[in-house]
Design a protein around this motif. Structure first.
Motif, PDB file in Angstrom:
ATOM      1  N   MET A  39      -2.988  -0.459   6.853  1.00  0.00           N
ATOM      2  CA  MET A  39      -2.731   0.736   6.046  1.00  0.00           C
ATOM      3  C   MET A  39      -1.928   1.777   6.814  1.00  0.00           C
ATOM      4  O   MET A  39      -1.391   2.715   6.217  1.00  0.00           O
ATOM      5  CB  MET A  39      -4.051   1.346   5.561  1.00  0.00           C
ATOM      6  CG  MET A  39      -4.809   0.469   4.573  1.00  0.00           C
ATOM      7  SD  MET A  39      -6.174   1.341   3.750  1.00  0.00           S
ATOM      8  CE  MET A  39      -7.284   1.643   5.126  1.00  0.00           C
ATOM      9  N   MET A  42       1.462   2.078   5.324  1.00  0.00           N
ATOM     10  CA  MET A  42       1.615   2.386   3.902  1.00  0.00           C
ATOM     11  C   MET A  42       2.267   3.759   3.737  1.00  0.00           C
ATOM     12  O   MET A  42       1.934   4.696   4.473  1.00  0.00           O
ATOM     13  CB  MET A  42       0.257   2.362   3.204  1.00  0.00           C
ATOM     14  CG  MET A  42      -0.367   0.989   3.114  1.00  0.00           C
ATOM     15  SD  MET A  42      -2.036   1.025   2.394  1.00  0.00           S
ATOM     16  CE  MET A  42      -1.687   1.659   0.760  1.00  0.00           C
ATOM     17  N   TRP A  45      -1.324   7.338   0.837  1.00  0.00           N
ATOM     18  CA  TRP A  45      -2.742   6.983   0.743  1.00  0.00           C
ATOM     19  C   TRP A  45      -3.142   6.935  -0.729  1.00  0.00           C
ATOM     20  O   TRP A  45      -2.862   7.847  -1.497  1.00  0.00           O
ATOM     21  CB  TRP A  45      -3.558   8.018   1.494  1.00  0.00           C
ATOM     22  CG  TRP A  45      -5.033   7.919   1.315  1.00  0.00           C
ATOM     23  CD1 TRP A  45      -5.859   8.800   0.683  1.00  0.00           C
ATOM     24  CD2 TRP A  45      -5.887   6.868   1.788  1.00  0.00           C
ATOM     25  NE1 TRP A  45      -7.160   8.377   0.734  1.00  0.00           N
ATOM     26  CE2 TRP A  45      -7.212   7.184   1.411  1.00  0.00           C
ATOM     27  CE3 TRP A  45      -5.665   5.687   2.502  1.00  0.00           C
ATOM     28  CZ2 TRP A  45      -8.290   6.386   1.707  1.00  0.00           C
ATOM     29  CZ3 TRP A  45      -6.751   4.892   2.801  1.00  0.00           C
ATOM     30  CH2 TRP A  45      -8.046   5.236   2.413  1.00  0.00           C
TER      31      TRP A  45
END
Length: 321
Positions: A39, A42, A45
């Motif tokens: 993550m 990414m 969020w």
């Protein structure tokens, strides 16, 4: 795992997982840790789905990973793990997130800040080798890091979305006047945002004043008797929003820790003599003041720490030198 978080309360050996046990736990959770770390890349969020305790527990494991690296003499690996997670946490804290999501990541933030303090203490060269980068990563910017506007925006959107879903299930949709409640909530959030950005010493009074203004409780004369049902519903929803002041206090605590960490890298970089550290703290500038008192941080030569104390309770944020 608790005693594998630096600066946690001391635990007896019987309650502390051994290094061998920690390695086993890390191996068993390798896939979860890999997914969590994926993550980092990414672009945004997407929010917490499910039990947020998983995120907290995974960060405890990352803290344990870092401590194992330090024990093995690999401070560079420990620093890299900390930095990558810190960048991710900082990005999440700036984006939209409900109060519950902020609370989860404030816990995670505390674990992460404890890790870098321990890295500095165990391997002081990290603070000087990565001085320029750390000066940016640990920039003292008060509550800007936690983006209160984004938190309230997400909270408002979550509550109004839930009301819309619930309205569809009602036999008479008119029983829930969403616009009435949204207007009350919006006014509360504007007031909260204004008060939350004032000095730490005013927060308790602000919370009390807002509860008196918006949370009517058993005082029936304060309710809107032209629309009593909606007034009661609005009051029930708003009554849960006061917990935001607790989050703001936690943000100030983390802000104090970040300021101390930033001050510590300057002290190490410039090799400030111990007898001059308090003078350095006094002259560092108001951006480094203790948020609890709005005065310079303090130096304890006997304990070899710089610290910021909250005079309202026993809380003390500490960084070892």
């Amino acid at each position: 795992l608790e005693c594998w978080i630096p600066s946690a309360e001391p635990y007896t050996d019987e309650k502390c997982a051994s290094a061998g046990r920690i390695k086993t736990i890390l191996a068993e959770n390798k896939l979860l840790l890999t997914r969590y770390k994926s993550m980092y890349n990414m672009p945004s969020w997407q929010g917490v789905s499910g039990n947020g305790q998983y995120i907290i527990n995974l960060n405890k494991l990352i803290s344990a990973e870092i401590m194992l690296d330090l024990a093995n003499g690999d401070a560079d690996s420990a620093y890299t793990k900390w930095r990558d997670n810190h960048l991710f946490i900082s990005r999440v804290l700036k984006q939209d997130g409900t109060m519950i999501e902020r609370a989860i990541f404030l816990v995670v933030d505390g674990i992460n800040l404890a890790s870098i303090e321990n890295i500095f203490f165990q391997s002081p060269e990290i603070a000087t080798t990565h001085y320029e980068e750390l000066n940016g990563l640990l920039k003292a910017n008060k509550l800007e890091r936690y983006n209160l506007k984004a938190m309230l925006r997400a909270e408002y959107r979550f509550i109004t979305d839930e009301m819309s879903k619930n309205q569809k299930d009602l036999k008479d949709p008119r029983a829930l006047n969403i616009n009435y409640i949204k207007n009350r909530l919006y006014r509360f959030h504007l007031d909260f945002l204004n008060r939350a950005q004032k000095p730490f010493s005013t927060l308790d009074l602000s919370k009390s004043e807002m509860q008196d203004k918006y949370e009517f409780g058993s005082n029936i004369f304060k309710y809107d008797w032209l629309n009593p049902q909606q007034s009661i519903l609005a009051n029930l929803i708003i009554s849960g929003q006061s917990r935001g002041f607790h989050l703001v206090k936690s943000m100030h605590s983390k802000d104090a820790k970040i300021k101390l960490l930033n001050l510590s890298i300057h002290i190490r970089q410039h090799k400030t003599p111990k007898e001059h550290i308090q003078t350095f703290l006094n002259n560092a500038g108001s951006q480094y003041y203790n948020p609890f008192t709005n005065k310079p941080m303090q130096w304890d030569a006997a304990k070899n720490v710089i610290y910021g104390q909250n005079p309202l309770n026993a809380e003390v944020q500490v960084v070892r030198i």
